[in-house]
Design a protein around this motif. Structure first.
Motif, PDB file in Angstrom:
ATOM      1  N   THR A 201      35.457  19.465 -32.882  1.00 14.06           N
ATOM      2  CA  THR A 201      35.891  18.326 -32.080  1.00 14.06           C
ATOM      3  C   THR A 201      37.318  17.943 -32.433  1.00 14.06           C
ATOM      4  O   THR A 201      37.657  17.782 -33.610  1.00 14.06           O
ATOM      5  CB  THR A 201      34.959  17.123 -32.307  1.00 14.06           C
ATOM      6  OG1 THR A 201      33.615  17.513 -32.028  1.00 14.06           O
ATOM      7  CG2 THR A 201      35.351  15.958 -31.401  1.00 14.06           C
TER       8      THR A 201
ATOM      9  N   PHE B  36      33.150   4.840 -33.200  1.00 13.60           N
ATOM     10  CA  PHE B  36      32.475   4.908 -34.500  1.00 13.60           C
ATOM     11  C   PHE B  36      31.179   4.099 -34.485  1.00 13.60           C
ATOM     12  O   PHE B  36      30.181   4.508 -35.088  1.00 13.60           O
ATOM     13  CB  PHE B  36      33.410   4.407 -35.605  1.00 13.60           C
ATOM     14  CG  PHE B  36      34.408   5.434 -36.078  1.00 13.60           C
ATOM     15  CD1 PHE B  36      34.871   6.430 -35.227  1.00 13.60           C
ATOM     16  CD2 PHE B  36      34.900   5.400 -37.367  1.00 13.60           C
ATOM     17  CE1 PHE B  36      35.793   7.375 -35.652  1.00 13.60           C
ATOM     18  CE2 PHE B  36      35.819   6.345 -37.814  1.00 13.60           C
ATOM     19  CZ  PHE B  36      36.270   7.333 -36.954  1.00 13.60           C
TER      20      PHE B  36
ATOM     21  N   MET C  42      28.564   6.129 -32.538  1.00 13.66           N
ATOM     22  CA  MET C  42      28.119   7.284 -33.314  1.00 13.66           C
ATOM     23  C   MET C  42      27.235   6.856 -34.476  1.00 13.66           C
ATOM     24  O   MET C  42      26.249   7.515 -34.811  1.00 13.66           O
ATOM     25  CB  MET C  42      29.313   8.075 -33.817  1.00 13.66           C
ATOM     26  CG  MET C  42      30.126   8.720 -32.711  1.00 13.66           C
ATOM     27  SD  MET C  42      31.360   9.857 -33.349  1.00 13.66           S
ATOM     28  CE  MET C  42      30.294  11.160 -33.979  1.00 13.66           C
TER      29      MET C  42
ATOM     30  N   ALA D  43      23.300   7.757 -35.274  1.00  9.10           N
ATOM     31  CA  ALA D  43      22.915   8.353 -36.550  1.00  9.10           C
ATOM     32  C   ALA D  43      22.026   7.441 -37.384  1.00  9.10           C
ATOM     33  O   ALA D  43      21.781   7.717 -38.561  1.00  9.10           O
ATOM     34  CB  ALA D  43      24.163   8.728 -37.350  1.00  9.10           C
TER      35      ALA D  43
ATOM     36  N   LEU E 154      27.697   6.466 -40.539  1.00  4.05           N
ATOM     37  CA  LEU E 154      28.593   7.526 -40.114  1.00  4.05           C
ATOM     38  C   LEU E 154      28.979   8.286 -41.362  1.00  4.05           C
ATOM     39  O   LEU E 154      29.912   7.934 -42.076  1.00  4.05           O
ATOM     40  CB  LEU E 154      29.827   6.946 -39.418  1.00  4.05           C
ATOM     41  CG  LEU E 154      30.779   7.942 -38.759  1.00  4.05           C
ATOM     42  CD1 LEU E 154      30.085   8.690 -37.638  1.00  4.05           C
ATOM     43  CD2 LEU E 154      32.010   7.227 -38.221  1.00  4.05           C
TER      44      LEU E 154
ATOM     45  N   ARG F 143      30.086  11.399 -41.995  1.00  3.80           N
ATOM     46  CA  ARG F 143      31.241  12.285 -42.108  1.00  3.80           C
ATOM     47  C   ARG F 143      32.226  12.049 -40.972  1.00  3.80           C
ATOM     48  O   ARG F 143      31.880  11.459 -39.939  1.00  3.80           O
ATOM     49  CB  ARG F 143      30.807  13.755 -42.104  1.00  3.80           C
ATOM     50  CG  ARG F 143      30.132  14.205 -40.801  1.00  3.80           C
ATOM     51  CD  ARG F 143      29.815  15.690 -40.821  1.00  3.80           C
ATOM     52  NE  ARG F 143      31.002  16.504 -40.873  1.00  3.80           N
ATOM     53  CZ  ARG F 143      31.714  16.854 -39.793  1.00  3.80           C
ATOM     54  NH1 ARG F 143      31.354  16.432 -38.584  1.00  3.80           N
ATOM     55  NH2 ARG F 143      32.778  17.622 -39.911  1.00  3.80           N
ATOM     56  N   ASN F 144      33.431  12.503 -41.191  1.00  3.82           N
ATOM     57  CA  ASN F 144      34.467  12.410 -40.177  1.00  3.82           C
ATOM     58  C   ASN F 144      34.049  13.201 -38.934  1.00  3.82           C
ATOM     59  O   ASN F 144      33.759  14.389 -39.026  1.00  3.82           O
ATOM     60  CB  ASN F 144      35.770  12.979 -40.751  1.00  3.82           C
ATOM     61  CG  ASN F 144      36.835  13.178 -39.702  1.00  3.82           C
ATOM     62  OD1 ASN F 144      36.955  12.397 -38.763  1.00  3.82           O
ATOM     63  ND2 ASN F 144      37.619  14.230 -39.857  1.00  3.82           N
ATOM     64  N   PRO F 145      34.009  12.556 -37.765  1.00  8.14           N
ATOM     65  CA  PRO F 145      33.537  13.265 -36.557  1.00  8.14           C
ATOM     66  C   PRO F 145      34.577  14.184 -35.930  1.00  8.14           C
ATOM     67  O   PRO F 145      34.260  14.901 -34.988  1.00  8.14           O
ATOM     68  CB  PRO F 145      33.193  12.119 -35.607  1.00  8.14           C
ATOM     69  CG  PRO F 145      34.104  11.006 -36.013  1.00  8.14           C
ATOM     70  CD  PRO F 145      34.272  11.133 -37.501  1.00  8.14           C
ATOM     71  N   PHE F 146      35.817  14.170 -36.455  1.00 12.18           N
ATOM     72  CA  PHE F 146      36.887  14.947 -35.827  1.00 12.18           C
ATOM     73  C   PHE F 146      37.373  16.040 -36.768  1.00 12.18           C
ATOM     74  O   PHE F 146      37.886  15.762 -37.847  1.00 12.18           O
ATOM     75  CB  PHE F 146      38.047  14.033 -35.431  1.00 12.18           C
ATOM     76  CG  PHE F 146      37.628  12.912 -34.513  1.00 12.18           C
ATOM     77  CD1 PHE F 146      37.247  13.177 -33.210  1.00 12.18           C
ATOM     78  CD2 PHE F 146      37.596  11.599 -34.972  1.00 12.18           C
ATOM     79  CE1 PHE F 146      36.847  12.149 -32.362  1.00 12.18           C
ATOM     80  CE2 PHE F 146      37.203  10.571 -34.140  1.00 12.18           C
ATOM     81  CZ  PHE F 146      36.818  10.846 -32.831  1.00 12.18           C
ATOM     82  N   ASP F 147      37.206  17.294 -36.336  1.00 12.47           N
ATOM     83  CA  ASP F 147      37.666  18.425 -37.138  1.00 12.47           C
ATOM     84  C   ASP F 147      39.179  18.585 -37.063  1.00 12.47           C
ATOM     85  O   ASP F 147      39.814  19.015 -38.032  1.00 12.47           O
ATOM     86  CB  ASP F 147      36.998  19.714 -36.647  1.00 12.47           C
ATOM     87  CG  ASP F 147      35.484  19.610 -36.672  1.00 12.47           C
ATOM     88  OD1 ASP F 147      34.922  19.652 -37.766  1.00 12.47           O
ATOM     89  OD2 ASP F 147      34.880  19.448 -35.590  1.00 12.47           O
TER      90      ASP F 147
ATOM     91  N   ARG G   6      28.396   9.082 -25.738  1.00 10.87           N
ATOM     92  CA  ARG G   6      27.241   9.718 -26.399  1.00 10.87           C
ATOM     93  C   ARG G   6      27.050  11.142 -25.882  1.00 10.87           C
ATOM     94  O   ARG G   6      26.764  12.066 -26.659  1.00 10.87           O
ATOM     95  CB  ARG G   6      25.985   8.886 -26.160  1.00 10.87           C
ATOM     96  CG  ARG G   6      25.995   7.515 -26.833  1.00 10.87           C
ATOM     97  CD  ARG G   6      24.619   6.861 -26.743  1.00 10.87           C
ATOM     98  NE  ARG G   6      24.621   5.530 -27.316  1.00 10.87           N
ATOM     99  CZ  ARG G   6      24.695   4.413 -26.604  1.00 10.87           C
ATOM    100  NH1 ARG G   6      24.766   4.478 -25.265  1.00 10.87           N
ATOM    101  NH2 ARG G   6      24.684   3.238 -27.198  1.00 10.87           N
TER     102      ARG G   6
ATOM    103  N   PHE H  78      29.656  13.640 -27.455  1.00 16.27           N
ATOM    104  CA  PHE H  78      29.381  14.071 -28.823  1.00 16.27           C
ATOM    105  C   PHE H  78      28.068  14.850 -28.925  1.00 16.27           C
ATOM    106  O   PHE H  78      27.842  15.557 -29.899  1.00 16.27           O
ATOM    107  CB  PHE H  78      29.400  12.880 -29.773  1.00 16.27           C
ATOM    108  CG  PHE H  78      30.789  12.411 -30.092  1.00 16.27           C
ATOM    109  CD1 PHE H  78      31.581  13.081 -31.002  1.00 16.27           C
ATOM    110  CD2 PHE H  78      31.319  11.294 -29.460  1.00 16.27           C
ATOM    111  CE1 PHE H  78      32.865  12.683 -31.290  1.00 16.27           C
ATOM    112  CE2 PHE H  78      32.614  10.877 -29.733  1.00 16.27           C
ATOM    113  CZ  PHE H  78      33.388  11.560 -30.653  1.00 16.27           C
TER     114      PHE H  78
END
Length: 408
Positions: free
Chosen positions: A17, A39, A42, A46, A50, A52-56, A399, A402
């Motif tokens: 992402t 955030f 997300m 979950a 949250l 982990r960081n959702p953006f690679d 939603r 993601f």
């Protein structure tokens, strides 16, 4: 029957992402509000956390580059990183971004305007050659105090983040420059008037990326084996989404700082346009138009990729990119017009000198220019609230994005 762990091992990995944050000066406060809502959505999905960081891959331009780097430096704890970013935007004052005191304005703004008006007559002004309308030394100090570039390296090395990219424009070469930092084996790329440079991101990269032409001074950056004076990354940015795709993103969340097809606030004045009105139009062209064009191009590429046989896709290096674009639902010029009085008196006087003024219809001439320079909490908090509202209104789309269901 396969065990739970075996099922997890055979499950296809989640698509990488990317997050793309465009430029826009003070308008970038809107992005903080969008991210706050993303955030929250997300975390709700979950179960309240949250992890982990959702953006690679995180890419930013101009003020969006500052937001992007703040998130990247805190990628190991994304919620804490967002809290810090929100705290800055929610409590911002102009003097933390550029000098707005009388002496600072005289040294930069007044001198620059004098140079523009009759500097050819004054040898002293020609010798001193003021570089910009405003002095953003306070922003350099703020960034140095709040951004942890060592932690950025740790986050990249430990996999909390795949890559960070910051864009700037070279004044000498005329090229659009993407500076990226990554622990992954990503080769630099080059296209017509576009060049990627692997580098360690610093405060200078952010100041260059956010150096709005004429308003903030350019910065000298190393580009391979030479140095170049660089300015705002939104200039000549033909493809704002492209760096994220080059860095491996398979789906991209794009957060703009102006409506995709924004029309300036209606000004019924029929007289010749002021310098402020012309500047507003020019900045809209720099910051807004390229994103709309790039989104249209992405949609066409996706449509073509969907009907291509897999072998042809591989041969051409084309793949569909899932994209979600969130931009303001309201005209930010109009919001800025209501908050002009929150600027310091010296700044209001300077802007008045280039044509920012109230007209008889309850509107403000040149409010578009103000919308980029209004680093005051009354304005930025309203933009954050708008970002939250706009995103929550599209919660289902967020939603789905993601969850891997939304494709541009």
């Amino acid at each position: 029957m396969p065990t739970r762990s075996a099922d997890a091992a055979t499950r296809a990995p989640a698509p990488r992402t990317g997050l793309v944050l465009t430029g826009g000066g003070a308008r970038a406060a809107y992005q903080a509000g969008v991210l706050k809502a993303v955030f929250r959505l997300m975390a709700d999905e979950a179960g309240g956390a949250l992890a982990r960081n959702p953006f690679d891959i995180i890419c930013g331009t101009s003020a969006g580059a500052i937001n992007a780097t703040a998130l990247a430096c805190g990628a190991e704890n994304p919620r804490a990183a967002l809290r810090r970013l929100l705290a800055i935007w929610e409590n911002l004052t102009t003097d933390r971004v550029y000098r707005s005191d009388s002496l600072g304005i005289v040294r930069t703004g007044a001198r620059w305007l004098s140079m523009m008006s009759f500097g050819w007559m004054l040898a002293r002004l020609r010798r001193e050659r003021p570089r910009s309308l405003l002095d953003n030394a306070p922003l350099a100090e703020l960034l140095a105090l709040t951004l942890d570039f060592h932690q950025l390296e740790v986050n990249l090395a430990q996999g909390a983040l795949g890559a960070l990219a910051v864009t700037a424009s070279g004044y000498t070469s005329g090229r659009h420059l993407t500076f990226y930092q990554s622990s992954l084996n990503i080769a630099p790329w080059q296209r017509s008037l576009r060049l990627a440079v692997r580098d360690r991101i610093t405060v200078d990269h952010l100041l260059a990326s956010s150096a709005i032409p004429f308003i903030f001074p350019a910065r000298r950056l190393g580009v391979g084996d030479y140095t170049e004076w660089c300015g705002d990354g939104a200039m000549r940015q033909l493809a704002p989404i492209s760096p994220a795709i080059h860095l491996g993103a398979e789906r991209v969340l794009v957060i703009g700082a102006g409506r995709s097809h924004e029309n300036p606030a209606a000004e019924r004045e029929s007289g010749y346009p002021t310098l402020a009105q012309i500047g507003s139009h020019a900045l809209s062209n720099i910051f807004l138009d390229s994103l709309s064009v790039d989104i249209e191009q992405l949609e066409r590429t996706n449509a073509a990729a969907r009907i291509m046989p897999p072998a042809l896709r591989q041969y051409l290096g084309v793949r569909p990119i899932a994209a979600l674009v969130i931009t303001p639902s309201r005209n930010l010029d109009e919001i800025a017009a209501r908050h002009v009085q929150s600027l310091p008196p010296t700044m209001r006087a300077l802007l008045g000198g280039v044509g920012v003024s109230a007209n008889g219809g309850g509107q403000t001439r040149g409010s578009g220019l103000v919308s980029y320079l209004l680093f005051e909490r009354e304005y930025t908090r309203e933009l954050i609230a708008l970002g939250w509202d706009d995103t929550m209104a599209r919660a289902t789309e967020v939603r789905s994005f993601f969850a891997g269901e939304a494709v541009s």
